[in-house]
Design an enzyme around this catalytic site. Structure first.
Site, PDB file in Angstrom:
ATOM      1  N   SER A 124       3.033  37.629 -13.049  1.00  0.00           N
ATOM      2  CA  SER A 124       1.791  38.090 -12.426  1.00  0.00           C
ATOM      3  C   SER A 124       1.409  39.439 -13.015  1.00  0.00           C
ATOM      4  CB  SER A 124       1.953  38.192 -10.918  1.00  0.00           C
ATOM      5  OG  SER A 124       2.345  39.490 -10.555  1.00  0.00           O
ATOM      6  N   SER A 125       0.222  39.919 -12.616  1.00  0.00           N
ATOM      7  CA  SER A 125      -0.292  41.165 -13.193  1.00  0.00           C
ATOM      8  C   SER A 125       0.543  42.382 -12.776  1.00  0.00           C
ATOM      9  CB  SER A 125      -1.750  41.355 -12.791  1.00  0.00           C
ATOM     10  OG  SER A 125      -1.882  41.257 -11.391  1.00  0.00           O
ATOM     11  N   CYS A 126       1.405  42.239 -11.767  1.00  0.00           N
ATOM     12  CA  CYS A 126       2.177  43.419 -11.329  1.00  0.00           C
ATOM     13  C   CYS A 126       3.306  43.773 -12.293  1.00  0.00           C
ATOM     14  CB  CYS A 126       2.694  43.250  -9.919  1.00  0.00           C
ATOM     15  SG  CYS A 126       3.954  42.012  -9.805  1.00  0.00           S
ATOM     16  N   TYR A 153       9.900  42.454  -7.570  1.00  0.00           N
ATOM     17  CA  TYR A 153       9.332  41.211  -8.095  1.00  0.00           C
ATOM     18  C   TYR A 153       8.979  41.399  -9.574  1.00  0.00           C
ATOM     19  CZ  TYR A 153       5.808  37.503  -8.591  1.00  0.00           C
ATOM     20  OH  TYR A 153       5.081  36.426  -9.020  1.00  0.00           O
ATOM     21  N   LYS A 157      10.183  39.336 -13.001  1.00  0.00           N
ATOM     22  CA  LYS A 157       9.236  38.632 -13.877  1.00  0.00           C
ATOM     23  C   LYS A 157       9.296  39.160 -15.318  1.00  0.00           C
ATOM     24  CE  LYS A 157       7.720  35.624 -11.050  1.00  0.00           C
ATOM     25  NZ  LYS A 157       7.955  34.196 -11.340  1.00  0.00           N
ATOM     26  N   HIS A 196      -1.012  37.483   0.698  1.00  0.00           N
ATOM     27  CA  HIS A 196      -1.837  38.406  -0.065  1.00  0.00           C
ATOM     28  C   HIS A 196      -3.153  38.677   0.666  1.00  0.00           C
ATOM     29  CE1 HIS A 196       0.819  37.338  -3.518  1.00  0.00           C
ATOM     30  NE2 HIS A 196       0.665  38.618  -3.724  1.00  0.00           N
TER      31      HIS A 196
HETATM   32  P1  GDP Z   1      -1.165  43.729  -4.187  1.00  0.00           P
HETATM   33  O1  GDP Z   1      -2.308  43.201  -5.004  1.00  0.00           O
HETATM   34  O2  GDP Z   1       0.175  43.515  -4.815  1.00  0.00           O
HETATM   35  O3  GDP Z   1      -1.379  45.164  -3.811  1.00  0.00           O
HETATM   36  O4  GDP Z   1      -1.044  42.871  -2.849  1.00  0.00           O
HETATM   37  P2  GDP Z   1      -2.020  42.406  -1.661  1.00  0.00           P
HETATM   38  O5  GDP Z   1      -2.866  41.273  -2.083  1.00  0.00           O
HETATM   39  O6  GDP Z   1      -1.120  42.169  -0.472  1.00  0.00           O
HETATM   40  O7  GDP Z   1      -2.921  43.672  -1.303  1.00  0.00           O
HETATM   41  C1  GDP Z   1      -4.024  44.072  -2.060  1.00  0.00           C
HETATM   42  C2  GDP Z   1      -4.766  45.207  -1.387  1.00  0.00           C
HETATM   43  O8  GDP Z   1      -5.409  44.736  -0.203  1.00  0.00           O
HETATM   44  C3  GDP Z   1      -3.884  46.390  -0.949  1.00  0.00           C
HETATM   45  O9  GDP Z   1      -4.607  47.575  -1.209  1.00  0.00           O
HETATM   46  C4  GDP Z   1      -3.764  46.152   0.557  1.00  0.00           C
HETATM   47  O10 GDP Z   1      -3.488  47.359   1.275  1.00  0.00           O
HETATM   48  C5  GDP Z   1      -5.163  45.634   0.878  1.00  0.00           C
HETATM   49  N1  GDP Z   1      -5.285  44.918   2.158  1.00  0.00           N
HETATM   50  C6  GDP Z   1      -6.240  45.169   3.111  1.00  0.00           C
HETATM   51  N2  GDP Z   1      -6.055  44.404   4.180  1.00  0.00           N
HETATM   52  C7  GDP Z   1      -4.993  43.601   3.913  1.00  0.00           C
HETATM   53  C8  GDP Z   1      -4.340  42.567   4.646  1.00  0.00           C
HETATM   54  O11 GDP Z   1      -4.693  42.215   5.779  1.00  0.00           O
HETATM   55  N3  GDP Z   1      -3.284  41.935   4.034  1.00  0.00           N
HETATM   56  C9  GDP Z   1      -2.872  42.300   2.781  1.00  0.00           C
HETATM   57  N4  GDP Z   1      -1.849  41.628   2.230  1.00  0.00           N
HETATM   58  N5  GDP Z   1      -3.464  43.303   2.061  1.00  0.00           N
HETATM   59  C10 GDP Z   1      -4.512  43.923   2.623  1.00  0.00           C
END
Ligand code: GDP
Length: 329
Positions: A124-126, A153, A157, A196
């Site tokens: 993934s991009s991370c 993670y 990867k 996510h």
């Molecule tokens: P990331 O892309 O690895 O950071 O993973 P996420 O998809 O979980 O989060 C992406 C961004 O969305 C981060 O800045 C989170 O803080 C924000 N975010 C806002 N609300 C939510 C929520 O309800 N769930 C999650 N997972 N992320 C949220």
């Protein structure tokens, strides 16, 4: 120790891979990505092999080797992984690094032992450093420190990418790696703690609408930028790469569509028909400020995504509504 031996089905590297009549194992077929790959492979003239976790524990090396030996796939798509959103990654660090390292190591090594002709590893991009130049190019790998929330993670990867490269280099195996951007679509994980952002917000906003609540809480500041790709587009790209791509370097798979978390919430609200407001819980982490992939190499090979964000969210919302009852159980 197993003696190195050439894969019985080995072909010269750098050649196209014809799927016709092949047996393709989709590891992780019940997940978001695996499910989409199975749907996409149904349009190819090949046999799709799947095995559930009740019949094969991918963290057990001997079990994976025995299954691979008995089933002898010609190709493997490695969509089996422990994945999760920012909170799950941060809190379950040991599980994320252990399970992902174990599963990918077992599959790649057993594939080599069984003479599997093509393996597609997914990350993934991370994997890219936190403060890397945007959009992120493939050659930015290992050029700086990782984002702390998902480094466990990411390290697993990165090891997988290097392992595929090592097996190419030492054994001449046609093993390749693709790095998708943030994905979403039918079959996603709608768990609020583990999932996510996109499925989590779809569910939160839907429930707020149904319950008549005037506000929805977003984690963090809402300012981070993320790129999203519809999972059926990813599956199409993966089948394209399986057939056409044979090179050492991993390859990015993105949509090029970037959006702030706040704007994402507003787009989802538009699809769901929610008119309440958003509040921000800044005690929760933002994670990486921006994560946009440079997918120029894939575009140069001739592949492009077909689904825009709003249509993809609408299709995902339909799936969520159709499966809401089952998801509650
Ligand atoms: P990331 O892309 O690895 O950071 O993973 P996420 O998809 O979980 O989060 C992406 C961004 O969305 C981060 O800045 C989170 O803080 C924000 N975010 C806002 N609300 C939510 C929520 O309800 N769930 C999650 N997972 N992320 C949220």
């Amino acid at each position: 120790m197993t003696e190195p031996r050439p894969a019985p089905t080995s072909r010269p590297l750098g050649q196209p891979f014809d799927l016709t009549g092949k047996r393709v194992w989709v590891a992780g077929h019940r997940g978001l990505v695996g499910g989409a790959v199975v749907r996409r492979l149904a349009r190819e003239d090949c046999a799709v092999l799947c095995v559930g976790r009740e019949d094969l524990d991918l963290t057990r090396q001997q079990a994976v080797e025995a299954w691979m030996e008995a089933n002898r796939p010609d190709a493997v798509v490695m969509a089996a992984a422990l994945v999760g959103g920012i909170k799950a990654n941060d809190r379950r660090s040991a599980e994320f690094i252990h399970q992902n390292l174990a599963v990918q190591t077992n599959i790649i090594h057993a594939a080599w032992q069984a003479g599997v002709g093509k393996v597609l590893f997914l990350g993934s991009s991370c994997i890219y450093p936190r403060d890397v130049a945007q959009p992120m190019r493939e050659d930015a790998l290992l050029s700086g420190p990782l984002e702390p929330t998902n480094q466990w993670y990411a390290i697993a990867k990165i090891a997988g990418i290097r392992m595929a490269q090592a097996y190419r280099r030492q054994y001449g195996c046609d093993y390749i790696s693709a790095m998708p951007t943030n994905l979403y679509g039918p079959g996603d994980n709608f768990d609020l703690d583990g999932g996510h952002v996109l499925p989590a917000l779809l569910r939160k906003i839907h429930e707020a609408k149904v319950e008549g609540r005037g506000e929805v809480v977003l984690w963090g500041s809402g300012a981070p930028l993320r790129e999203f790709l519809y999972v059926d587009d990813l599956a199409d790209a993966l089948v394209f790469l399986l057939k056409a791509y044979s090179a050492d370097d991993h390859i990015n798979v993105g949509s090029g569509e970037e959006i702030t978390i706040k704007a994402l919430a507003e787009t989802i609200a538009g699809v769901v028909g929610y008119e309440g407001r958003f509040v921000f819980d800044t005690t929760m982490p933002d994670g990486t400020p921006r994560k946009l992939m440079d997918s120029g190499r894939l575009a140069a090979l001739g592949w492009r995504p077909a689904t825009d964000l709003r249509s993809g969210i609408a299709a995902t919302y339909r799936w969520f509504l159709d499966n809401a009852e089952r998801l509650r159980q």
